[in-house]
Scaffold this motif. Sequence first.
Motif, PDB file in Angstrom:
ATOM      1  N   LYS A   1      -3.888   3.331   2.828  1.00 17.99           N
ATOM      2  CA  LYS A   1      -5.036   2.533   2.367  1.00 17.99           C
ATOM      3  C   LYS A   1      -6.204   3.417   1.939  1.00 17.99           C
ATOM      4  O   LYS A   1      -6.839   3.168   0.913  1.00 17.99           O
ATOM      5  CB  LYS A   1      -5.463   1.566   3.480  1.00 17.99           C
ATOM      6  CG  LYS A   1      -4.400   0.505   3.780  1.00 17.99           C
ATOM      7  CD  LYS A   1      -4.707  -0.232   5.076  1.00 17.99           C
ATOM      8  CE  LYS A   1      -3.641  -1.267   5.402  1.00 17.99           C
ATOM      9  NZ  LYS A   1      -3.735  -1.777   6.774  1.00 17.99           N
TER      10      LYS A   1
ATOM     11  N   ASP B   1      -0.156   4.014   7.853  1.00 22.59           N
ATOM     12  CA  ASP B   1      -0.633   2.821   7.146  1.00 22.59           C
ATOM     13  C   ASP B   1      -2.099   3.008   6.720  1.00 22.59           C
ATOM     14  O   ASP B   1      -2.466   2.721   5.575  1.00 22.59           O
ATOM     15  CB  ASP B   1      -0.478   1.605   8.072  1.00 22.59           C
ATOM     16  CG  ASP B   1      -1.063   0.339   7.487  1.00 22.59           C
ATOM     17  OD1 ASP B   1      -0.444  -0.225   6.568  1.00 22.59           O
ATOM     18  OD2 ASP B   1      -2.153  -0.072   7.933  1.00 22.59           O
TER      19      ASP B   1
ATOM     20  N   LYS C   1       0.830  -1.223   0.000  1.00 20.28           N
ATOM     21  CA  LYS C   1       0.000   0.000   0.000  1.00 20.28           C
ATOM     22  C   LYS C   1       0.854   1.258   0.000  1.00 20.28           C
ATOM     23  O   LYS C   1       0.520   2.258  -0.624  1.00 20.28           O
ATOM     24  CB  LYS C   1      -0.945   0.006   1.208  1.00 20.28           C
ATOM     25  CG  LYS C   1      -0.223  -0.062   2.533  1.00 20.28           C
ATOM     26  CD  LYS C   1      -0.728  -1.141   3.454  1.00 20.28           C
ATOM     27  CE  LYS C   1      -0.326  -2.520   3.017  1.00 20.28           C
ATOM     28  NZ  LYS C   1      -0.582  -3.583   3.946  1.00 20.28           N
TER      29      LYS C   1
ATOM     30  N   GLY D   1      -7.947  -7.874   8.521  1.00 17.42           N
ATOM     31  CA  GLY D   1      -7.194  -6.924   7.703  1.00 17.42           C
ATOM     32  C   GLY D   1      -5.733  -7.268   7.579  1.00 17.42           C
ATOM     33  O   GLY D   1      -4.967  -6.533   6.952  1.00 17.42           O
ATOM     34  N   ALA D   2      -5.320  -8.359   8.185  1.00 20.67           N
ATOM     35  CA  ALA D   2      -3.910  -8.755   8.127  1.00 20.67           C
ATOM     36  C   ALA D   2      -3.834 -10.249   8.416  1.00 20.67           C
ATOM     37  O   ALA D   2      -4.847 -10.896   8.660  1.00 20.67           O
ATOM     38  CB  ALA D   2      -3.095  -7.961   9.154  1.00 20.67           C
TER      39      ALA D   2
ATOM     40  N   ASP E   1       1.774   2.317  11.906  1.00 20.27           N
ATOM     41  CA  ASP E   1       0.433   1.982  12.394  1.00 20.27           C
ATOM     42  C   ASP E   1      -0.089   3.063  13.332  1.00 20.27           C
ATOM     43  O   ASP E   1      -1.142   3.650  13.088  1.00 20.27           O
ATOM     44  CB  ASP E   1       0.460   0.627  13.115  1.00 20.27           C
ATOM     45  CG  ASP E   1       0.745  -0.521  12.163  1.00 20.27           C
ATOM     46  OD1 ASP E   1       0.202  -0.512  11.048  1.00 20.27           O
ATOM     47  OD2 ASP E   1       1.520  -1.427  12.530  1.00 20.27           O
TER      48      ASP E   1
ATOM     49  N   ILE F   1      -9.178   0.538   9.130  1.00 18.02           N
ATOM     50  CA  ILE F   1      -8.324  -0.153   8.162  1.00 18.02           C
ATOM     51  C   ILE F   1      -6.921  -0.372   8.718  1.00 18.02           C
ATOM     52  O   ILE F   1      -5.986  -0.588   7.962  1.00 18.02           O
ATOM     53  CB  ILE F   1      -8.292   0.615   6.813  1.00 18.02           C
ATOM     54  CG1 ILE F   1      -8.127   2.114   7.041  1.00 18.02           C
ATOM     55  CG2 ILE F   1      -9.554   0.321   6.020  1.00 18.02           C
ATOM     56  CD1 ILE F   1      -8.110   2.945   5.771  1.00 18.02           C
ATOM     57  N   ASN F   2      -6.812  -0.293  10.023  1.00 19.24           N
ATOM     58  CA  ASN F   2      -5.550  -0.659  10.661  1.00 19.24           C
ATOM     59  C   ASN F   2      -5.861  -1.457  11.918  1.00 19.24           C
ATOM     60  O   ASN F   2      -6.420  -0.933  12.878  1.00 19.24           O
ATOM     61  CB  ASN F   2      -4.720   0.592  10.984  1.00 19.24           C
ATOM     62  CG  ASN F   2      -3.376   0.195  11.575  1.00 19.24           C
ATOM     63  OD1 ASN F   2      -3.236   0.049  12.784  1.00 19.24           O
ATOM     64  ND2 ASN F   2      -2.392  -0.040  10.734  1.00 19.24           N
ATOM     65  N   GLY F   3      -5.505  -2.742  11.879  1.00 11.93           N
ATOM     66  CA  GLY F   3      -5.854  -3.640  12.973  1.00 11.93           C
ATOM     67  C   GLY F   3      -5.095  -3.345  14.252  1.00 11.93           C
ATOM     68  O   GLY F   3      -5.630  -3.476  15.358  1.00 11.93           O
ATOM     69  N   THR F   4      -3.829  -2.920  14.104  1.00 16.87           N
ATOM     70  CA  THR F   4      -3.006  -2.657  15.286  1.00 16.87           C
ATOM     71  C   THR F   4      -3.639  -1.572  16.145  1.00 16.87           C
ATOM     72  O   THR F   4      -3.803  -1.724  17.368  1.00 16.87           O
ATOM     73  CB  THR F   4      -1.596  -2.203  14.845  1.00 16.87           C
ATOM     74  OG1 THR F   4      -1.061  -3.200  13.969  1.00 16.87           O
ATOM     75  CG2 THR F   4      -0.678  -2.004  16.025  1.00 16.87           C
TER      76      THR F   4
HETATM   77  N1  HSE Z   1      -0.121  -3.268  10.092  1.00 15.72           N
HETATM   78  C1  HSE Z   1      -1.401  -3.331   9.457  1.00 15.72           C
HETATM   79  C2  HSE Z   1      -2.478  -3.380  10.514  1.00 15.72           C
HETATM   80  C3  HSE Z   1      -1.579  -4.480   8.540  1.00 15.72           C
HETATM   81  O1  HSE Z   1      -2.202  -3.312  11.701  1.00 15.72           O
HETATM   82  O2  HSE Z   1      -3.643  -3.460  10.124  1.00 15.72           O
HETATM   83  C4  HSE Z   1      -0.885  -4.303   7.230  1.00 15.72           C
HETATM   84  O3  HSE Z   1      -1.265  -3.122   6.609  1.00 15.72           O
END
Ligand code: HSE
Length: 447
Positions: free
Chosen positions: A212, A208, A112, A307-308, A203, A165-168
């Motif tokens: 996206k 990130d 991305k 998402g990951a 993140d 759109i960021n899982g972390t």
């Molecule tokens: N690091 C990203 C997240 C996954 O935490 O969603 C890859 O883009």
Amino acid sequence: MLHKTKRMKPIQVGLLGIGTVGSGTFQVLQRNQEEIKRRAGRGIEITMVADLDLARAKAAVGEGVQVVNDARAVIANPDIDIVIELIGGYGIAKELVLEAIAAGKHVVTANKALLAVHGTEIFAAAHAKGVMVAFEAAVAGGIPIIKALREGLTANSIQWIAGIINGTTNFILSEMRDKGLDFGTVLKEAQRLGYAEADPTFDIEGIDAAHKVTLMSAIAFGIPVQFDRAHVEGITKLAAQDIKYAEQLGYRIKLLGITKRKPQGIELRVHPSLVPAKRLLANVEGAMNAVVVNGDAVGTTLYYGKGAGSEPTASAVIADLVDITRLHTADAAHRVPHLAFHPDAMSDLKVLPMAEVVTSYYLRLRVADEAGVLAQVTGLLATAGISIDAVLQREADEVGGEGSTQTDLIILTHDTREGTLDDALAQLQALPTVLAPIVRIRKEELS
Ligand code: HSE
């Protein structure tokens, strides 16, 4: 047809970088090879893998796959039709993607960052060469959101997109809310559990997510990818007490990637947002991702999933491999355009500066608990034309001697232009009764 499917030789794929996603891609392709072949019309085989760690690569692929440490050997192999780039970053990955395109290979990438920053150059090169660059895995991992935006929703004038759109960061925010912990404590725990990278900057700073949403914005509105125009704020400054106050007002705080079509231009932004607790998006917890898309014909649609992760992301990579396998013999003009709109029909709608964004706000002011302070604050907002939706005042805390007290004043505003709010906040901040930096968090009703 079945007879033909059996006869055609498999399409050959070269893989650059076999880490978590590459191994997952290899495994899922092997496990589901018959199903995938029945869908694609012919077999899909990874026949060559490049990785600097030869031992790791060999262990991941087993016998029968050529493993090299030179990615350029994969690109130079005339038998390879599709190159999967899973190296990441903007450095060598960019060179290799452009070289693969120049060599006439189709490219599948999960990168991305590369596409959000250098997409214009890469898509132009691919267009000139008549090859496909597919990137389903770059946005929201296993959720087929690129397919939905580029194809499933193609009848619509898309109005807005809002996504976790960021899982972390979603994991961190869920933990902060559940356990009432502060950001730093939860980040350390997330790193210990492997949810956050050792260097979590991309993140937690929202970068990130901004990569996206930049890609989604381009394919939703037919504008070039313009990461440099995105407004990016992460979650590092979020205080546990704001999560608590938001909850008392019926909201949860999520890091959202937002892009909206407005008459004056496109909003493109990532920042923490209050979302009404009753919305489905507010209830996406842990490391899960979800994207809401509003189109004029379809209304609001929601896409939810992982998402990951190894196989969820591999699911998206392989979907692109199947698409390319089906379409690579088609006239390039008949394929789905890289950014959903034909390159000669792109819109020049500008990305709006934040001062022109219109949204509502949560404000927290630490004020002296004295007669007239509330009137002063609300009076100043009224003069600026900012309408108040709700006010919450906490019990005063006694601070210092002589009974002087302070309190948190929480204000929710109706929609207002951000530039107008910035000016009003500067005036509020200058009041002697406002005792600490004002906290401002944007709010999205998503209705
Ligand atoms: N690091 C990203 C997240 C996954 O935490 O969603 C890859 O883009």
